[in-house]
Design a protein around this motif. Sequence first.
Motif, PDB file in Angstrom:
ATOM      1  N   TRP A  30      23.379  39.067  40.522  1.00 33.90           N
ATOM      2  CA  TRP A  30      23.993  39.660  39.331  1.00 33.90           C
ATOM      3  C   TRP A  30      24.223  41.191  39.569  1.00 33.90           C
ATOM      4  CZ3 TRP A  30      18.916  38.412  37.858  1.00 33.90           C
ATOM      5  CH2 TRP A  30      18.714  37.366  37.317  1.00 33.90           C
ATOM      6  N   ALA A  31      25.360  41.374  39.147  1.00 33.73           N
ATOM      7  CA  ALA A  31      26.211  42.721  39.276  1.00 33.73           C
ATOM      8  C   ALA A  31      25.847  43.852  39.626  1.00 33.73           C
ATOM      9  CB  ALA A  31      27.975  42.127  39.401  1.00 33.73           C
ATOM     10  N   ALA A  61      42.728  29.224  30.317  1.00 34.60           N
ATOM     11  CA  ALA A  61      42.508  30.156  31.449  1.00 34.60           C
ATOM     12  C   ALA A  61      42.196  28.997  32.567  1.00 34.60           C
ATOM     13  CB  ALA A  61      41.709  31.483  32.237  1.00 34.60           C
ATOM     14  N   ASP A  62      41.685  28.490  32.817  1.00 31.34           N
ATOM     15  CA  ASP A  62      41.622  26.771  33.492  1.00 31.34           C
ATOM     16  C   ASP A  62      41.636  25.691  32.532  1.00 31.34           C
ATOM     17  OD1 ASP A  62      40.954  27.807  36.042  1.00 31.34           O
ATOM     18  OD2 ASP A  62      39.091  29.289  34.455  1.00 31.34           O
ATOM     19  N   ARG A  63      42.296  25.618  31.478  1.00 33.54           N
ATOM     20  CA  ARG A  63      42.446  24.579  30.068  1.00 33.54           C
ATOM     21  C   ARG A  63      42.226  22.964  30.880  1.00 33.54           C
ATOM     22  NH1 ARG A  63      46.681  25.372  26.423  1.00 33.54           N
ATOM     23  NH2 ARG A  63      48.154  25.928  28.438  1.00 33.54           N
ATOM     24  N   THR A  64      43.245  22.509  32.578  1.00 31.64           N
ATOM     25  CA  THR A  64      43.439  21.423  32.688  1.00 31.64           C
ATOM     26  C   THR A  64      42.436  20.660  33.094  1.00 31.64           C
ATOM     27  OG1 THR A  64      46.048  21.562  32.942  1.00 31.64           O
ATOM     28  CG2 THR A  64      44.995  19.764  34.147  1.00 31.64           C
ATOM     29  N   LEU A 114      31.352  30.236  33.661  1.00 37.56           N
ATOM     30  CA  LEU A 114      33.142  30.260  33.953  1.00 37.56           C
ATOM     31  C   LEU A 114      32.854  31.351  33.516  1.00 37.56           C
ATOM     32  CD1 LEU A 114      34.851  27.717  34.437  1.00 37.56           C
ATOM     33  CD2 LEU A 114      34.530  28.471  36.288  1.00 37.56           C
ATOM     34  N   SER A 115      32.999  31.934  31.839  1.00 37.29           N
ATOM     35  CA  SER A 115      33.093  33.003  31.501  1.00 37.29           C
ATOM     36  C   SER A 115      31.869  34.257  31.532  1.00 37.29           C
ATOM     37  CB  SER A 115      32.521  33.023  29.666  1.00 37.29           C
ATOM     38  OG  SER A 115      33.384  32.125  29.288  1.00 37.29           O
ATOM     39  N   SER A 120      32.967  39.844  34.855  1.00 36.28           N
ATOM     40  CA  SER A 120      33.001  40.602  35.975  1.00 36.28           C
ATOM     41  C   SER A 120      34.374  40.512  36.126  1.00 36.28           C
ATOM     42  CB  SER A 120      31.507  40.124  36.912  1.00 36.28           C
ATOM     43  OG  SER A 120      32.649  38.754  37.798  1.00 36.28           O
ATOM     44  N   GLY A 121      35.156  40.441  35.982  1.00 39.10           N
ATOM     45  CA  GLY A 121      36.734  40.927  36.769  1.00 39.10           C
ATOM     46  C   GLY A 121      37.331  39.505  37.581  1.00 39.10           C
ATOM     47  N   ARG A 122      36.214  38.580  37.863  1.00 41.77           N
ATOM     48  CA  ARG A 122      36.600  37.690  38.590  1.00 41.77           C
ATOM     49  C   ARG A 122      37.907  36.585  37.855  1.00 41.77           C
ATOM     50  NH1 ARG A 122      31.180  35.649  41.781  1.00 41.77           N
ATOM     51  NH2 ARG A 122      32.749  34.772  42.381  1.00 41.77           N
TER      52      ARG A 122
END
Length: 284
Positions: A30-31, A61-64, A114-115, A120-122
């Motif tokens: 955890w950040a 953002a990463d649809r495919t 992923l969300s 967190s900015g990544r």
Amino acid sequence: MHIRNPIEWALSAPGHAVEEIGAADGETYWAEAKTLPVNIRRIGIEDLAVALRRGFEDFEADRTDIVVLALVFPIAGLFLSAVVANGHLLPLVVPLVAGFALIGPLASVWLMELSRLRESGRTPRVIEAAGILRSPQIGAILAMGGLQILLLLLWLGAAEFIYIRTLGAAEPRSFAAFVAAALTTPAGWVMMAAGLCTGFVFAVAALAIGVTSFPLLLDRPADMPAALGISIRALRRNPAILGLWGLIVLVGLALGAVPGLLGIAIVLPILGHSTWHLYRRIID
């Protein structure tokens, strides 16, 4: 120095993978500091709209890559349905497809991860969702998943019991014959009414168990009982809005199931990402 060949590497990889499970400590995973208890907010329809919009943005953002990986679920569903049908358990085909909603949070926990990373900015790649295995919460996540699978098995058992008590223990000659008996006979009408009522009870139980539990376990150092209790409290505080959310999930999965379950590969990722953002709206 000994350079291992591919066979040696392959044989040793599982051992390292096992060692990595749950290996991350809280400060690494955890950040920022995460604590319990939490404050559960009262939300409105606008919060559902925000969660769905942000879930769709995460999906885009990463649809495919996400769609390709998510195809595993409709393919698995079609395979299980074929096995059930060929195994002369035709009455369980519909409950099996409907029961997918009961384990939706478990199936989409990698999307929530992923969300979480993106929040967190990544800019995570889809493969980075595998990092969930290193989470210090992986034991609680698996235990919560086991609870949802148990709920699915209980639902299938209840559906079979209702079928036997209404249409009898004899196996239908075909799926068409089963549908005809369900739609055109009094016993079939009783079966459908009892199935809908029982399914509603299981759906409420699944909503209470999973509405915030998996995102919470990804986000904070909670054990399974704590996560389960917070999820139930969230539903009690927002029964109407979260009931509407449950309806959105059911309708979405039903629409995704129409074209041979293939639509699940799109609906599930959007709902999975949205579940994370809904959790953010509920937990202050």
